[in-house]
Scaffold this motif. Structure first.
Motif, short mmCIF file in Angstrom:
data_model
loop_
_atom_site.label_atom_id
_atom_site.label_comp_id
_atom_site.label_asym_id
_atom_site.label_seq_id
_atom_site.Cartn_x
_atom_site.Cartn_y
_atom_site.Cartn_z
N ALA A 302 0.69 -0.90 0.04
CA ALA A 302 -0.09 -0.07 -0.30
C ALA A 302 0.81 1.25 -0.11
O ALA A 302 0.61 2.33 -0.85
CB ALA A 302 -0.93 -0.01 1.19
N ALA A 306 0.80 4.34 -2.86
CA ALA A 306 0.53 5.50 -2.52
C ALA A 306 2.01 6.40 -2.85
O ALA A 306 1.47 7.79 -3.02
CB ALA A 306 0.45 5.55 -0.98
N ARG A 309 1.57 7.89 -6.17
CA ARG A 309 0.48 9.16 -6.19
C ARG A 309 0.94 10.39 -5.58
O ARG A 309 0.40 11.40 -5.56
CB ARG A 309 -0.77 8.74 -5.73
N ASN A 310 1.93 10.24 -4.70
CA ASN A 310 2.44 11.34 -3.59
C ASN A 310 3.83 11.24 -3.67
O ASN A 310 4.57 10.85 -2.73
CB ASN A 310 1.79 11.42 -2.31
N ARG A 449 -3.03 13.30 1.99
CA ARG A 449 -3.43 12.67 0.76
C ARG A 449 -2.80 11.28 0.81
O ARG A 449 -3.36 10.12 0.45
CB ARG A 449 -3.17 13.28 -0.45
N PHE A 450 -1.30 11.23 1.11
CA PHE A 450 -0.62 10.00 1.07
C PHE A 450 -1.22 9.15 2.08
O PHE A 450 -1.48 7.69 1.86
CB PHE A 450 0.87 10.32 1.40
N ASP A 453 -4.46 7.64 1.05
CA ASP A 453 -4.17 6.66 0.01
C ASP A 453 -3.92 5.11 0.61
O ASP A 453 -4.31 4.16 0.02
CB ASP A 453 -3.16 6.97 -1.02
N GLY A 456 -6.85 3.91 2.12
CA GLY A 456 -8.07 3.63 1.27
C GLY A 456 -7.65 2.23 0.71
O GLY A 456 -8.48 1.38 0.56
N VAL A 457 -6.12 1.75 0.51
CA VAL A 457 -6.05 0.49 0.00
C VAL A 457 -6.08 -0.54 1.04
O VAL A 457 -6.63 -1.65 0.70
CB VAL A 457 -4.44 0.52 -0.50
N THR A 463 -9.83 -1.00 -4.54
CA THR A 463 -9.40 0.29 -5.11
C THR A 463 -8.08 0.47 -5.60
O THR A 463 -7.68 1.42 -6.50
CB THR A 463 -9.52 1.53 -3.75
N VAL A 464 -7.29 -0.50 -5.54
CA VAL A 464 -5.83 -0.80 -6.00
C VAL A 464 -5.99 -0.66 -7.69
O VAL A 464 -5.19 0.05 -8.28
CB VAL A 464 -4.99 -1.80 -5.49
N MET A 467 -6.12 2.73 -8.80
CA MET A 467 -4.71 3.47 -8.38
C MET A 467 -3.46 3.41 -9.37
O MET A 467 -2.68 4.27 -9.61
CB MET A 467 -4.48 3.42 -7.27
#
Length: 468
Positions: A302, A306, A309-310, A449-450, A453, A456-457, A463-464, A467
Motif C-alpha cells: 500500500a 501511495a 501518487r504522492n 493525501r498519502f 491513499d 484507502g488500500v 481500489t488498487v 490507483m
C-alpha cells in the motif's frame, strides 16, 4: 619458507571508519584456510564476519575483544608457508645431475594485507592503545614464539560455531579436549555448559537469560579471568554498558534527525477487515505456498502504491547542494528491533516487486537483522520507512525520521472493536497508521493525501485497480 602476514581491519564501505572487535573465532596456533572467518566486528551499522586473506597458522592476535579500532589497524598475524623467491637476475637452475651451489633466497618483506573486495587502507591510521591484558591473553602470545611447531603440527581447531566458541572462551572451557554431540561432531552450547557443570544441563539453563549478560550480543565481553557478573539482587544496583556499535549510531542519527528536520505527524484509524479477509484468501492460495505474506507485506505494498501518487514523500533534502532530491524508485526501509538495537535495512526497488517477492524480501531482511548478519549495503540507501509497533501491542506513535528520509509510517496494533459499517454498528478489525514527515519536503495536505491513499488500500483493497 615461512613469512608473517598482517591482517588489517578492512574498509567496510558506507563511510565507516572504525569497528568494535566483538570476538575472535580463532586462537593463536590455529590453522586457517583462505576466506575462513577469523573474527567478528561490529560497525555502527552491522555485525560483520571477517574472512582471512591467507592460509596458514595464526601467529598473534593484536587486538583484544571489545576494543574499537580504526580502518587499517592490524588485527592479527598469520604465518604463511611460501616458496622461496629467487633473486632477480639469477642464473637459470642447472639441469638434473649438475653440480649447483647452494643459495638461499632472501626473505620476503612483511606485507600488510587488505581483505579482497573491502577497499584500501586508510593512510595515517595507527594501532589503538590496548587495554591491560589478562594472564591468559599474555600466555596466548607466548605460543606465537613457536610458529614453526604449529606449522608442522597442522592442527585444525574443533568444529564449533562462533557464539559457542565465545561462550567456551568466557567460561574457561578447552574446546580441544571436547567431543561434540552435534551433527558431524559439532560442539554445541549444551556441550560447553555440561563441561562447566559436570552434569546434564536442565532446560531452564539452556535459555539465553540463564547466561550472564557478558554472553549477549552488543554487550561488553569480559576475558576469562574477569570477575563473574553480579546478579540483579546482589550488592551492585546498576549496570554500565559502553555506548558503542548500533546503539551509538542510532543515538547519533536520532539526535541529528530530531534537530535538523522539522518533524510533523498525522494519523488515521482504518477498518482493515477487508485486508485481513484478503490476507486469509492469499494464505489459502496454493500458488503462494512458501511465501509468508503478512499484514506488513500488504501495508508495504500500500505504501509503494501511495508513493506513486504522492512522490514528495519519497525525497531527500540535500542541504549541502541546496537541492531537493526526488527519487524515481522506492527503497523501502523495514525497521527491525534486534538484540543489538534498532536496524533499518531497506528493500531495493520495492515498488517493482510483486506481492510474493515483497514478502520474501521482508522476511529475508528481518531474519538477517535479528541474526546480526545484515550488511552495510542493506542498511544504506533507504528512501522511506515502515515501522511495525503493533507487534508490541501499541496502537499509535510518532516515530522519528530516519536521517535523510522524508517520511516514516508506523503501523499500530489491530484490534477488534465496535465500528460503523454499512450504517450499523459492527465488530470490526481496526488499525491506526501514523505518519511522521519532514515539513521542509512535505506539506500537510500532501501528507494527508498519502495517508488517505494508504488507508484507502487497506480499507478497500479493490481500489488498487483504480490507483495503478
Amino acid at each position: 619458507m615461512t613469512t608473517i602476514k598482517t591482517v588489517t581491519l578492512p574498509d567496510l564501505g558506507e563511510g565507516l571508519t572504525e569497528s568494535d572487535l566483538v570476538e575472535w573465532v580463532v586462537a593463536v596456533g590455529d590453522t586457517v584456510e583462505l576466506n575462513q572467518v577469523v573474527a567478528e566486528v561490529e560497525t555502527a551499522k552491522a555485525l560483520v564476519q571477517l574472512p582471512s586473506p591467507y592460509a596458514g597458522v595464526v601467529a598473534e592476535l593484536l587486538v583484544e575483544p571489545g576494543v574499537t579500532v580504526p580502518v587499517g589497524t592490524g588485527l592479527l598475524t598469520i604465518a604463511v608457508e611460501e616458496p622461496a623467491l629467487a633473486d632477480e637476475g639469477a642464473e637459470p637452475a642447472p639441469t638434473a645431475g649438475a653440480d649447483a651451489p647452494e643459495s638461499t633466497a632472501p626473505a620476503a618483506p612483511e606485507r600488510t594485507a587488505v581483505l579482497v573486495g573491502y577497499g584500501p587502507l586508510v593512510e595515517g591510521s595507527s594501532r589503538p592503545r590496548r587495554k591491560s591484558r589478562s594472564a591468559d591473553w599474555a600466555a596466548a602470545h607466548a605460543v606465537a614464539d613457536d610458529v614453526g611447531l604449529a606449522l608442522s603440527g597442522g592442527r585444525i581447531g574443533p568444529k564449533v560455531l562462533p557464539p559457542v566458541r565465545k561462550l567456551a572462551h568466557d567460561l574457561g572451557v578447552d574446546l580441544n579436549k571436547m567431543v561434540g554431540s552435534g551433527k558431524d561432531g559439532m560442539i554445541t552450547r549444551d556441550d560447553v555448559l555440561r563441561a562447566v557443570s559436570g552434569v546434564e544441563v536442565s532446560p531452564a539453563a539452556r535459555r539465553p537469560d540463564a547466561l550472564s549478560a557478558a554472553h549477549r550480543p552488543g554487550l561488553a565481553r569480559p576475558m576469562k579471568d574477569a570477575p563473574a557478573p553480579t546478579r540483579p539482587d546482589a550488592a551492585a544496583r546498576e549496570t554500565r554498558t559502553p555506548i558503542a556499535g548500533v546503539r551509538k549510531q542510532t543515538a547519533a542519527a536520532m539526535v541529528a534527525s530530531a534537530f535538523t528536520a522539522p518533524h510533523a505527524s498525522t494519523s488515521l484509524t482504518v477498518d482493515v477487515t477487508p485486508t485481513l479477509e484478503l490476507l486469509a484468501q492469499l494464505k489459502q492460495d496454493r500458488a503462494l505456498d512458501g511465501h509468508r505474506i503478512s499484514i506488513l507485506t500488504l501495508v508495504a505494498k500500500a505504501v509503494t502504491i501511495a508513493i506513486g501518487r504522492n512522490p514528495s514523500l519519497n525525497a531527500h533534502w540535500d542541504e549541502a547542494a541546496g537541492e531537493i532530491v526526488q527519487y524515481g524508485y522506492v527503497n523501502l526501509g523495514i525497521a527491525a528491533a534486534t538484540p543489538r538495537g534498532l536496524l533499518v535495512p531497506s528493500i531495493k526497488d520495492a515498488d517493482r516487486l510483486r506481492l510474493p517477492d515483497l514478502a520474501d524480501a521482508i522476511g529475508h531482511l528481518t531474519e538477517e537483522a535479528r541474526a546480526g548478519t545484515t550488511t552495510p549495503a542493506d542498511l544504506a540507501g533507504g528512501t522511506i520507512t515502515i515501522t511495525n509497533i503493533g507487534v508490541f501491542g501499541v496502537d499509535t506513535g510518532t516515530p522519528i525520521l530516519v536521517p535523510g528520509q522524508a517520511a516514516i509510517l508506523a503501523m499500530g496494533a489491530i484490534r477488534r472493536q465496535p465500528w460503523e459499517f454499512q450504517d450499523q454498528i459492527a465488530l470490526r478489525s481496526v488499525m491506526t497508521v501514523s505518519l511522521s514527515f519532514d515539513h521542509r519536503l512535505v506539506d500537510g495536505a500532501e501528507a494527508a493525501r498519502f495517508l488517505a491513499d494508504v488507508g484507502g488500500v487497506l480499507a478497500r483493497p479493490g481500489t488498487v485497480l483504480a490507483m495503478v
